[in-house]
Scaffold this motif. Structure first.
Motif, mmCIF file in Angstrom:
data_model
loop_
_atom_site.group_PDB
_atom_site.id
_atom_site.type_symbol
_atom_site.label_atom_id
_atom_site.label_comp_id
_atom_site.label_asym_id
_atom_site.label_seq_id
_atom_site.Cartn_x
_atom_site.Cartn_y
_atom_site.Cartn_z
ATOM 1 N N MET A 113 0.487 -1.097 -0.120
ATOM 2 C CA MET A 113 -0.183 -0.751 -0.059
ATOM 3 C C MET A 113 1.217 1.184 -0.171
ATOM 4 O O MET A 113 0.920 2.439 -0.775
ATOM 5 C CB MET A 113 -0.639 0.687 1.296
ATOM 6 C CG MET A 113 -1.845 1.472 1.475
ATOM 7 S SD MET A 113 -3.677 1.350 0.187
ATOM 8 C CE MET A 113 -4.143 2.510 0.172
ATOM 9 N N ILE A 114 2.211 1.406 0.265
ATOM 10 C CA ILE A 114 2.452 2.596 0.624
ATOM 11 C C ILE A 114 3.588 2.494 -0.458
ATOM 12 O O ILE A 114 4.231 3.948 -0.865
ATOM 13 C CB ILE A 114 3.914 2.544 1.972
ATOM 14 C CG1 ILE A 114 4.701 4.211 2.574
ATOM 15 C CG2 ILE A 114 4.706 1.746 1.616
ATOM 16 C CD1 ILE A 114 3.678 4.778 3.073
ATOM 17 N N ASN A 115 3.890 1.151 -1.796
ATOM 18 C CA ASN A 115 4.929 1.760 -2.545
ATOM 19 C C ASN A 115 3.762 2.638 -3.447
ATOM 20 O O ASN A 115 3.943 3.204 -4.740
ATOM 21 C CB ASN A 115 4.606 0.725 -2.957
ATOM 22 C CG ASN A 115 6.578 0.199 -2.644
ATOM 23 O OD1 ASN A 115 6.885 0.734 -1.589
ATOM 24 N ND2 ASN A 115 6.867 -1.142 -2.409
ATOM 25 N N LYS A 116 2.241 1.971 -3.329
ATOM 26 C CA LYS A 116 1.256 2.482 -4.338
ATOM 27 C C LYS A 116 1.654 4.128 -3.852
ATOM 28 O O LYS A 116 0.925 5.002 -4.651
ATOM 29 C CB LYS A 116 -0.096 2.607 -4.358
ATOM 30 C CG LYS A 116 -0.325 0.546 -5.117
ATOM 31 C CD LYS A 116 -1.692 0.206 -4.922
ATOM 32 C CE LYS A 116 -1.217 -0.918 -5.382
ATOM 33 N NZ LYS A 116 -1.401 -1.321 -6.731
ATOM 34 N N ILE A 117 0.999 4.459 -3.059
ATOM 35 C CA ILE A 117 1.630 5.958 -2.723
ATOM 36 C C ILE A 117 2.623 6.509 -2.913
ATOM 37 O O ILE A 117 2.225 7.726 -3.360
ATOM 38 C CB ILE A 117 0.684 6.587 -1.235
ATOM 39 C CG1 ILE A 117 -0.335 5.942 -0.778
ATOM 40 C CG2 ILE A 117 1.259 7.637 -0.426
ATOM 41 C CD1 ILE A 117 -0.570 5.800 1.403
ATOM 42 N N ILE A 118 3.360 6.125 -2.757
ATOM 43 C CA ILE A 118 5.036 6.780 -2.733
ATOM 44 C C ILE A 118 4.849 6.678 -4.600
ATOM 45 O O ILE A 118 5.628 7.692 -5.213
ATOM 46 C CB ILE A 118 6.038 5.546 -2.992
ATOM 47 C CG1 ILE A 118 6.260 5.803 -0.948
ATOM 48 C CG2 ILE A 118 7.484 6.312 -3.191
ATOM 49 C CD1 ILE A 118 7.512 5.270 -0.535
ATOM 50 N N GLY A 119 4.132 6.076 -5.090
ATOM 51 C CA GLY A 119 3.964 5.860 -6.547
ATOM 52 C C GLY A 119 3.480 6.961 -7.592
ATOM 53 O O GLY A 119 3.947 7.166 -8.340
ATOM 54 N N ILE A 120 1.549 7.165 -6.373
ATOM 55 C CA ILE A 120 1.453 8.165 -7.412
ATOM 56 C C ILE A 120 2.436 9.522 -6.824
ATOM 57 O O ILE A 120 2.510 10.282 -7.582
ATOM 58 C CB ILE A 120 0.179 8.395 -6.370
ATOM 59 C CG1 ILE A 120 -0.809 6.464 -7.386
ATOM 60 C CG2 ILE A 120 -1.033 9.672 -6.790
ATOM 61 C CD1 ILE A 120 -1.257 6.674 -6.593
ATOM 62 N N VAL A 121 2.822 9.909 -5.741
ATOM 63 C CA VAL A 121 3.472 11.371 -4.776
ATOM 64 C C VAL A 121 4.862 11.122 -6.060
ATOM 65 O O VAL A 121 4.899 12.426 -6.922
ATOM 66 C CB VAL A 121 4.174 10.848 -4.256
ATOM 67 C CG1 VAL A 121 4.967 11.964 -3.534
ATOM 68 C CG2 VAL A 121 2.746 10.870 -2.685
ATOM 69 N N LEU A 122 5.165 10.245 -6.793
ATOM 70 C CA LEU A 122 6.361 9.772 -7.530
ATOM 71 C C LEU A 122 5.991 11.204 -8.837
ATOM 72 O O LEU A 122 6.549 11.812 -9.615
ATOM 73 C CB LEU A 122 7.049 9.826 -7.744
ATOM 74 C CG LEU A 122 8.204 9.125 -6.900
ATOM 75 C CD1 LEU A 122 8.999 7.878 -6.468
ATOM 76 C CD2 LEU A 122 9.193 9.795 -6.408
ATOM 77 N N ILE A 123 4.722 9.854 -9.548
ATOM 78 C CA ILE A 123 4.067 10.396 -10.839
ATOM 79 C C ILE A 123 3.998 12.080 -10.764
ATOM 80 O O ILE A 123 4.485 12.761 -11.938
ATOM 81 C CB ILE A 123 3.629 9.243 -11.509
ATOM 82 C CG1 ILE A 123 3.305 8.176 -11.703
ATOM 83 C CG2 ILE A 123 2.266 9.987 -12.189
ATOM 84 C CD1 ILE A 123 2.468 6.734 -11.585
ATOM 85 N N VAL A 124 3.221 12.679 -9.166
ATOM 86 C CA VAL A 124 2.617 13.963 -9.866
ATOM 87 C C VAL A 124 3.855 15.061 -9.917
ATOM 88 O O VAL A 124 4.092 15.461 -10.625
ATOM 89 C CB VAL A 124 1.208 13.701 -8.434
ATOM 90 C CG1 VAL A 124 0.535 15.593 -7.966
ATOM 91 C CG2 VAL A 124 0.684 13.203 -8.690
ATOM 92 N N ALA A 125 4.698 14.937 -8.637
ATOM 93 C CA ALA A 125 5.927 15.591 -8.678
ATOM 94 C C ALA A 125 7.006 15.286 -10.504
ATOM 95 O O ALA A 125 6.837 16.319 -11.062
ATOM 96 C CB ALA A 125 6.954 14.917 -7.662
ATOM 97 N N GLY A 126 7.073 14.217 -10.340
ATOM 98 C CA GLY A 126 7.187 13.704 -11.819
ATOM 99 C C GLY A 126 7.055 15.251 -13.387
ATOM 100 O O GLY A 126 7.005 15.561 -14.228
ATOM 101 N N VAL A 127 5.549 14.568 -13.251
ATOM 102 C CA VAL A 127 4.833 15.622 -14.405
ATOM 103 C C VAL A 127 4.616 16.519 -13.535
ATOM 104 O O VAL A 127 4.944 17.525 -14.454
ATOM 105 C CB VAL A 127 3.051 14.594 -14.162
ATOM 106 C CG1 VAL A 127 2.761 16.137 -14.994
ATOM 107 C CG2 VAL A 127 3.097 13.622 -14.801
#
Length: 63
Positions: free
Chosen positions: A1-15
């Motif tokens: 679950m924490i990996n998915k949250i980190i992934g979403i944060v990285l995607i938003v920050a990357g965009v």
């Protein structure tokens, strides 16, 4: 679950980072510099490249 949250944060920050880099690349001062010297600001390349890398890492975290 924490990996998915980190992934979403990285995607938003990357965009956001890639968008910021493109805004620098497309700015009037950058266009003038490219017309005169042919140089692109390093901030533009770092922003766009860092954004793409961040999105790719975020995508791998979602799997």
């Amino acid at each position: 679950m924490i990996n998915k949250i980190i992934g979403i944060v990285l995607i938003v920050a990357g965009v956001a980072l890639a968008w910021w880099g493109y805004n620098i690349y497309d700015s009037a001062s950058s266009q003038l510099t490219r017309a005169i010297n042919g140089d692109t600001p390093i901030e533009a390349w770092l922003g766009m490249g860092g954004g793409v890398v961040s999105v790719l890492i975020g995508l791998t975290r979602l799997k």
